[in-house]
Design a protein around this motif. Sequence first.
Motif, short mmCIF file in Angstrom:
data_model
loop_
_atom_site.label_atom_id
_atom_site.label_comp_id
_atom_site.label_asym_id
_atom_site.label_seq_id
_atom_site.Cartn_x
_atom_site.Cartn_y
_atom_site.Cartn_z
N MET A 1 0.84 -1.17 0.00
CA MET A 1 0.00 0.00 0.00
C MET A 1 0.89 1.24 0.00
O MET A 1 1.85 1.31 0.76
CB MET A 1 -0.89 -0.03 1.24
CG MET A 1 -1.67 1.23 1.46
SD MET A 1 -2.85 1.03 2.79
CE MET A 1 -2.06 2.01 4.03
N PHE A 2 0.59 2.19 -0.84
CA PHE A 2 1.32 3.44 -0.88
C PHE A 2 0.72 4.43 0.10
O PHE A 2 -0.49 4.54 0.22
CB PHE A 2 1.25 4.09 -2.27
CG PHE A 2 2.12 3.46 -3.29
CD1 PHE A 2 3.49 3.52 -3.18
CD2 PHE A 2 1.58 2.82 -4.38
CE1 PHE A 2 4.30 2.95 -4.13
CE2 PHE A 2 2.38 2.25 -5.34
CZ PHE A 2 3.75 2.32 -5.21
N GLN A 3 1.57 5.15 0.77
CA GLN A 3 1.15 6.29 1.58
C GLN A 3 1.70 7.49 0.83
O GLN A 3 2.81 7.96 1.09
CB GLN A 3 1.68 6.17 2.99
CG GLN A 3 1.10 4.94 3.66
CD GLN A 3 1.52 4.80 5.10
OE1 GLN A 3 2.07 5.70 5.71
NE2 GLN A 3 1.25 3.65 5.65
N LEU A 4 0.92 7.96 -0.13
CA LEU A 4 1.43 8.94 -1.08
C LEU A 4 1.83 10.26 -0.45
O LEU A 4 2.65 10.97 -1.00
CB LEU A 4 0.41 9.15 -2.20
CG LEU A 4 0.26 7.97 -3.14
CD1 LEU A 4 -0.81 8.25 -4.19
CD2 LEU A 4 1.57 7.63 -3.83
N ASP A 5 1.29 10.59 0.71
CA ASP A 5 1.71 11.83 1.35
C ASP A 5 3.18 11.76 1.78
O ASP A 5 3.85 12.78 1.88
CB ASP A 5 0.81 12.18 2.53
CG ASP A 5 0.71 11.08 3.57
OD1 ASP A 5 0.81 9.89 3.19
OD2 ASP A 5 0.51 11.40 4.75
N SER A 6 3.70 10.57 2.01
CA SER A 6 5.11 10.39 2.35
C SER A 6 6.00 10.22 1.13
O SER A 6 7.21 10.38 1.22
CB SER A 6 5.29 9.15 3.24
OG SER A 6 4.59 9.29 4.44
N CYS A 7 5.42 9.90 -0.01
CA CYS A 7 6.19 9.61 -1.23
C CYS A 7 6.95 10.86 -1.67
O CYS A 7 6.39 11.97 -1.72
CB CYS A 7 5.25 9.14 -2.33
SG CYS A 7 6.10 8.65 -3.85
N LEU A 8 8.21 10.68 -1.99
CA LEU A 8 9.05 11.81 -2.40
C LEU A 8 8.53 12.48 -3.66
O LEU A 8 8.69 13.69 -3.83
CB LEU A 8 10.49 11.33 -2.62
CG LEU A 8 11.21 10.83 -1.37
CD1 LEU A 8 12.61 10.35 -1.72
CD2 LEU A 8 11.27 11.89 -0.30
N THR A 9 7.87 11.74 -4.54
CA THR A 9 7.36 12.34 -5.77
C THR A 9 6.30 13.40 -5.47
O THR A 9 6.17 14.36 -6.20
CB THR A 9 6.77 11.28 -6.73
OG1 THR A 9 5.68 10.62 -6.11
CG2 THR A 9 7.83 10.28 -7.14
#
Length: 71
Positions: A1-9
């Motif tokens: 599962m991605f936690q997109l708020d933490s994703c560097l992008t």
Amino acid sequence: MFQLDSCLTNQGILCDECAAVFPPSVRAIWMVGHQPQMNGDACVRYGLCAHYCAAEPVAIRIIGDKTKSEK
């Protein structure tokens, strides 16, 4: 599962470490533009993507064990 708020992008930093660990034939994670996409069916939950994730905290969390959930 991605936690997109933490994703560097999502922080404006170019990163594809999670996708780069997979051979092209697997495609469990790939990039569309600069956003990671995940194919849950191709994910075998080894955790390499999370291990190589450069974000802090890590933007990928492995949930469950696919081999146990399929029994």
